[in-house]
Design a protein around this motif. Structure first.
Motif, PDB file in Angstrom:
ATOM      1  N   MET A  81       0.815  -1.215   0.000  1.00  0.00           N
ATOM      2  CA  MET A  81       0.000   0.000   0.000  1.00  0.00           C
ATOM      3  C   MET A  81       0.846   1.260   0.000  1.00  0.00           C
ATOM      4  SD  MET A  81      -2.972  -1.220  -0.260  1.00  0.00           S
ATOM      5  CE  MET A  81      -3.814   0.365  -0.155  1.00  0.00           C
ATOM      6  N   ALA A  82       1.798   1.347   0.945  1.00  0.00           N
ATOM      7  CA  ALA A  82       2.595   2.568   1.064  1.00  0.00           C
ATOM      8  C   ALA A  82       3.697   2.628   0.016  1.00  0.00           C
ATOM      9  CB  ALA A  82       3.211   2.656   2.465  1.00  0.00           C
ATOM     10  N   GLY A  83       4.225   1.464  -0.349  1.00  0.00           N
ATOM     11  CA  GLY A  83       5.332   1.437  -1.291  1.00  0.00           C
ATOM     12  C   GLY A  83       4.873   1.381  -2.733  1.00  0.00           C
ATOM     13  N   MET A  84       4.360   0.233  -3.149  1.00  0.00           N
ATOM     14  CA  MET A  84       4.033   0.023  -4.562  1.00  0.00           C
ATOM     15  C   MET A  84       2.912   0.942  -5.044  1.00  0.00           C
ATOM     16  SD  MET A  84       3.084  -3.570  -6.437  1.00  0.00           S
ATOM     17  CE  MET A  84       1.360  -3.626  -5.912  1.00  0.00           C
ATOM     18  N   THR A  85       1.726   0.872  -4.404  1.00  0.00           N
ATOM     19  CA  THR A  85       0.617   1.701  -4.866  1.00  0.00           C
ATOM     20  C   THR A  85       0.823   3.168  -4.501  1.00  0.00           C
ATOM     21  OG1 THR A  85      -0.677   1.273  -2.856  1.00  0.00           O
ATOM     22  CG2 THR A  85      -0.983  -0.227  -4.696  1.00  0.00           C
ATOM     23  N   GLY A  86       1.521   3.418  -3.384  1.00  0.00           N
ATOM     24  CA  GLY A  86       1.811   4.801  -3.017  1.00  0.00           C
ATOM     25  C   GLY A  86       2.669   5.490  -4.057  1.00  0.00           C
ATOM     26  N   LEU A  87       3.677   4.784  -4.589  1.00  0.00           N
ATOM     27  CA  LEU A  87       4.520   5.356  -5.629  1.00  0.00           C
ATOM     28  C   LEU A  87       3.718   5.586  -6.902  1.00  0.00           C
ATOM     29  CD1 LEU A  87       7.325   6.211  -6.601  1.00  0.00           C
ATOM     30  CD2 LEU A  87       7.751   3.833  -7.233  1.00  0.00           C
ATOM     31  N   ALA A  88       2.837   4.642  -7.252  1.00  0.00           N
ATOM     32  CA  ALA A  88       2.011   4.807  -8.450  1.00  0.00           C
ATOM     33  C   ALA A  88       1.131   6.047  -8.341  1.00  0.00           C
ATOM     34  CB  ALA A  88       1.152   3.563  -8.659  1.00  0.00           C
ATOM     35  N   VAL A  89       0.500   6.241  -7.187  1.00  0.00           N
ATOM     36  CA  VAL A  89      -0.365   7.407  -6.985  1.00  0.00           C
ATOM     37  C   VAL A  89       0.449   8.701  -7.048  1.00  0.00           C
ATOM     38  CG1 VAL A  89      -1.840   8.600  -5.319  1.00  0.00           C
ATOM     39  CG2 VAL A  89      -2.084   6.133  -5.658  1.00  0.00           C
ATOM     40  N   THR A  90       1.622   8.701  -6.427  1.00  0.00           N
ATOM     41  CA  THR A  90       2.469   9.901  -6.419  1.00  0.00           C
ATOM     42  C   THR A  90       2.886  10.294  -7.826  1.00  0.00           C
ATOM     43  OG1 THR A  90       3.307   9.384  -4.205  1.00  0.00           O
ATOM     44  CG2 THR A  90       4.616  10.875  -5.556  1.00  0.00           C
ATOM     45  N   LEU A  91       3.335   9.326  -8.609  1.00  0.00           N
ATOM     46  CA  LEU A  91       3.760   9.618  -9.980  1.00  0.00           C
ATOM     47  C   LEU A  91       2.594  10.127 -10.816  1.00  0.00           C
ATOM     48  CD1 LEU A  91       6.135   6.593 -10.776  1.00  0.00           C
ATOM     49  CD2 LEU A  91       6.732   8.889 -10.013  1.00  0.00           C
ATOM     50  N   THR A  92       1.421   9.529 -10.644  1.00  0.00           N
ATOM     51  CA  THR A  92       0.251   9.957 -11.411  1.00  0.00           C
ATOM     52  C   THR A  92      -0.157  11.377 -11.044  1.00  0.00           C
ATOM     53  OG1 THR A  92      -0.515   7.660 -11.489  1.00  0.00           O
ATOM     54  CG2 THR A  92      -2.111   9.358 -12.021  1.00  0.00           C
ATOM     55  N   MET A  93      -0.141  11.696  -9.768  1.00  0.00           N
ATOM     56  CA  MET A  93      -0.490  13.055  -9.334  1.00  0.00           C
ATOM     57  C   MET A  93       0.522  14.063  -9.857  1.00  0.00           C
ATOM     58  SD  MET A  93      -1.749  12.347  -5.405  1.00  0.00           S
ATOM     59  CE  MET A  93      -2.004  14.098  -5.104  1.00  0.00           C
ATOM     60  N   ASP A  94       1.793  13.686  -9.896  1.00  0.00           N
ATOM     61  CA  ASP A  94       2.822  14.597 -10.397  1.00  0.00           C
ATOM     62  C   ASP A  94       2.683  14.842 -11.895  1.00  0.00           C
ATOM     63  OD1 ASP A  94       3.881  14.918  -7.914  1.00  0.00           O
ATOM     64  OD2 ASP A  94       5.566  13.549  -8.193  1.00  0.00           O
ATOM     65  N   ARG A  95       2.121  13.879 -12.613  1.00  0.00           N
ATOM     66  CA  ARG A  95       1.843  14.111 -14.025  1.00  0.00           C
ATOM     67  C   ARG A  95       0.667  15.073 -14.182  1.00  0.00           C
ATOM     68  NH1 ARG A  95       1.330   8.713 -17.392  1.00  0.00           N
ATOM     69  NH2 ARG A  95       1.318  10.259 -19.081  1.00  0.00           N
ATOM     70  N   GLU A  96      -0.313  14.955 -13.298  1.00  0.00           N
ATOM     71  CA  GLU A  96      -1.495  15.809 -13.384  1.00  0.00           C
ATOM     72  C   GLU A  96      -1.169  17.270 -13.090  1.00  0.00           C
ATOM     73  OE1 GLU A  96      -5.709  13.710 -12.618  1.00  0.00           O
ATOM     74  OE2 GLU A  96      -4.487  13.912 -10.837  1.00  0.00           O
ATOM     75  N   ASP A  97      -0.327  17.509 -12.070  1.00  0.00           N
ATOM     76  CA  ASP A  97      -0.082  18.906 -11.670  1.00  0.00           C
ATOM     77  C   ASP A  97       1.113  19.547 -12.372  1.00  0.00           C
ATOM     78  OD1 ASP A  97       2.199  17.931 -10.404  1.00  0.00           O
ATOM     79  OD2 ASP A  97       1.365  18.070  -8.390  1.00  0.00           O
ATOM     80  N   GLY A  98       1.801  18.800 -13.264  1.00  0.00           N
ATOM     81  CA  GLY A  98       2.888  19.385 -14.029  1.00  0.00           C
ATOM     82  C   GLY A  98       4.262  19.256 -13.407  1.00  0.00           C
ATOM     83  N   THR A  99       4.372  18.546 -12.271  1.00  0.00           N
ATOM     84  CA  THR A  99       5.681  18.377 -11.634  1.00  0.00           C
ATOM     85  C   THR A  99       6.660  17.661 -12.559  1.00  0.00           C
ATOM     86  OG1 THR A  99       4.694  18.314  -9.436  1.00  0.00           O
ATOM     87  CG2 THR A  99       6.889  17.376  -9.659  1.00  0.00           C
ATOM     88  N   LEU A 100       6.200  16.616 -13.228  1.00  0.00           N
ATOM     89  CA  LEU A 100       7.070  15.879 -14.143  1.00  0.00           C
ATOM     90  C   LEU A 100       7.488  16.744 -15.318  1.00  0.00           C
ATOM     91  CD1 LEU A 100       8.466  13.297 -15.007  1.00  0.00           C
ATOM     92  CD2 LEU A 100       6.311  12.522 -16.020  1.00  0.00           C
ATOM     93  N   LEU A 101       6.594  17.565 -15.832  1.00  0.00           N
ATOM     94  CA  LEU A 101       6.926  18.452 -16.946  1.00  0.00           C
ATOM     95  C   LEU A 101       8.008  19.448 -16.543  1.00  0.00           C
ATOM     96  CD1 LEU A 101       6.339  19.413 -19.825  1.00  0.00           C
ATOM     97  CD2 LEU A 101       4.557  20.904 -18.882  1.00  0.00           C
ATOM     98  N   ARG A 102       7.918  19.974 -15.328  1.00  0.00           N
ATOM     99  CA  ARG A 102       8.939  20.918 -14.864  1.00  0.00           C
ATOM    100  C   ARG A 102      10.292  20.215 -14.710  1.00  0.00           C
ATOM    101  NH1 ARG A 102       4.380  22.629 -11.955  1.00  0.00           N
ATOM    102  NH2 ARG A 102       4.949  21.397 -10.126  1.00  0.00           N
ATOM    103  N   ALA A 103      10.265  18.967 -14.229  1.00  0.00           N
ATOM    104  CA  ALA A 103      11.518  18.221 -14.098  1.00  0.00           C
ATOM    105  C   ALA A 103      12.137  17.962 -15.458  1.00  0.00           C
ATOM    106  CB  ALA A 103      11.258  16.902 -13.380  1.00  0.00           C
ATOM    107  N   LYS A 104      11.314  17.771 -16.462  1.00  0.00           N
ATOM    108  CA  LYS A 104      11.789  17.494 -17.820  1.00  0.00           C
ATOM    109  C   LYS A 104      12.581  18.669 -18.388  1.00  0.00           C
ATOM    110  CE  LYS A 104       9.848  16.588 -22.424  1.00  0.00           C
ATOM    111  NZ  LYS A 104       8.574  16.441 -23.187  1.00  0.00           N
ATOM    112  N   ALA A 105      12.300  19.885 -17.936  1.00  0.00           N
ATOM    113  CA  ALA A 105      12.952  21.079 -18.472  1.00  0.00           C
ATOM    114  C   ALA A 105      14.389  21.244 -17.986  1.00  0.00           C
ATOM    115  CB  ALA A 105      12.133  22.316 -18.114  1.00  0.00           C
ATOM    116  N   VAL A 106      14.799  20.459 -16.995  1.00  0.00           N
ATOM    117  CA  VAL A 106      16.148  20.562 -16.414  1.00  0.00           C
ATOM    118  C   VAL A 106      16.996  19.390 -16.909  1.00  0.00           C
ATOM    119  CG1 VAL A 106      17.439  20.650 -14.244  1.00  0.00           C
ATOM    120  CG2 VAL A 106      15.157  21.666 -14.385  1.00  0.00           C
ATOM    121  N   PRO A 107      18.274  19.628 -17.282  1.00  0.00           N
ATOM    122  CA  PRO A 107      19.138  18.518 -17.700  1.00  0.00           C
ATOM    123  C   PRO A 107      19.192  17.417 -16.631  1.00  0.00           C
ATOM    124  CG  PRO A 107      20.184  20.600 -18.208  1.00  0.00           C
ATOM    125  CD  PRO A 107      18.958  20.929 -17.410  1.00  0.00           C
TER     126      PRO A 107
END
Length: 295
Positions: A81-107
Motif C-alpha cells: 500500500m505505502a510502497g508500490m501503490t503509493g509510488l504509483a499514486v504519487t507519480l500519477t499526481m505529479d503528471r497531473e499537476d505538471g511536476t514531471l513536466l517541470r523536471a523534464k525542463a532541467v538537464p
C-alpha cells in the motif's frame, strides 16, 4: 579543473546526486506531515487492531496466536500500500499537476525526479514498518524479534521485496495519466494481495490458485516475512512444508530485475510525451470532476 565543454549537460551521476538530495528532502517533508503518515499507515494500523482482537485465537492445529501469525502479513500489506501503490499514486499526481513536466525542463531532471520519488517513498515505507514492529513486539508473543538470524532474513527480504514491488508501482504510474484512471487497477491489486496469502499460507487453496499466487512477488514477500518473524515450526503450513528461501530469492530477484529494466523505459517514454497542453487538459478534467462532485 573542469574541462567539460561549455553547454555540456551535467552527467547522469549529477542527476542521481540531485535525486538523492531530493529524496531526503521529500522524506523529511513526508515524516513531518500527519496526513502523509496517516495515509501510509491507515490500512496496516486497522489490520493491526483487528489482529490484536484475534490474539486469543490460535492457528488451526497449533497453540500459536493467530494475531502473531498475521503480523508479517501486516508488514507486507504496508509495503504493497505505502510502497508500490503509493509510488504509483504519487507519480500519477505529479503528471497531473505538471511536476514531471517541470523536471523534464532541467538537464537530467527526470532522472533526479524519479530517483528522489523512489527513495522518499521507500523511506516512508520502511519507517512505517518500524512503526508497526514496535507495537507488534509489545502486543504479540512468539515472534522471532530476539533472533539475529530472523533479523538478517528480515533485512534481505525487505531489500528484495522493495526492489521487486516498487518498480511495479513506477510502471503503473507511467501507464496512467490521471488518478481517476489509476483507480481501475486498485481493486485488482487488492484482490491479488488477498489471493497471494500474505496473511495466511496458500497451501489450503486449490492447486491452480496456488500456482497463480506464486507467479507474483506479493506471495514471495509474504512468505519471506513469515520466515523471518515466525517460528520454524509454522513452515509446516506452507507449500512444501518449507520457507523456501532459495525460491524466494529467485522469484523476488527475477521481478526486481524485470522491473528495473522495464520501469526506466516506460518512465522515459512518459517524460518525453509530457507537454504543457497535456498537463492543462488533465488539470481541466480534474477541475470538472471536482465541480461534478460538488453538485
Amino acid at each position: 579543473m573542469n574541462t567539460a565543454p561549455v553547454g555540456t549537460p551535467p552527467a547522469r551521476g549529477h542527476g542521481v546526486r540531485v535525486g538523492l538530495h531530493r529524496g531526503w528532502i521529500e522524506f523529511r517533508k513526508a515524516v513531518t506531515s500527519g496526513q502523509e503518515l496517516w495515509g501510509a499507515l491507515f490500512f496496516p494500523v486497522i489490520a493491526l487492531i483487528v489482529m490484536y482482537l484475534l490474539r486469543g485465537s490460535t492457528v488451526p492445529g497449533t497453540t500459536f496466536s493467530l494475531g502473531s501469525q498475521a503480523v508479517p502479513g501486516i508488514l507486507a500489506l504496508n509495503i504493497v500500500m505505502a510502497g508500490m501503490t503509493g509510488l504509483a499514486v504519487t507519480l500519477t499526481m505529479d503528471r497531473e499537476d505538471g511536476t514531471l513536466l517541470r523536471a523534464k525542463a532541467v538537464p537530467n531532471g527526470v532522472l533526479g525526479y524519479f530517483t528522489g520519488r523512489l527513495l522518499s517513498r521507500a523511506g516512508v515505507t520502511l519507517l512505517g514498518l518500524v512503526v508497526l514492529l514496535v507495537p507488534a513486539a509489545l502486543l504479540f508473543t512468539g515472534l522471532r524479534l530476539g533472533d539475529p538470524a530472523g533479523w538478517l532474513t528480515l533485512a534481505w527480504v525487505l531489500a528484495l521485496g522493495l526492489a521487486a514491488t516498487m518498480p511495479i508501482g513506477a510502471v503503473i504510474g507511467a501507464l496512467f495519466n490521471s488518478t481517476q484512471g489509476l483507480s481501475v487497477v486498485m481493486l485488482p491489486i487488492m484482490l491479488l494481495t488477498a489471493l497471494s496469502g500474505i496473511f495466511y499460507p496458500v497451501s489450503a487453496f486449490p492447486d491452480w490458485l496456488q500456482w497463480i499466487a506464486q507467479l507474483f512477488p506479493i506471495y514471495w514477500l509474504g512468505l519471506g516475512l513469515r520466515s523471518a518473524l515466525l517460528p520454524d515450526a509454522l513452515a509446516a503450513a506452507e507449500i512444501g512444508d518449507s520457507w523456501r528461501h532459495l525460491e524466494t530469492v529467485g522469484a523476488l530477484g527475477v521481478w526486481a530485475v524485470a522491473g528495473c529494466l522495464l520501469a526506466p523505459v516506460l518512465l522515459r517514454r512518459t517524460a518525453r510525451h509530457e507537454s504543457g497542453s497535456r498537463v492543462a487538459a488533465r488539470q481541466e478534467k480534474a477541475v470538472q470532476r471536482m465541480d461534478a462532485a460538488r453538485r
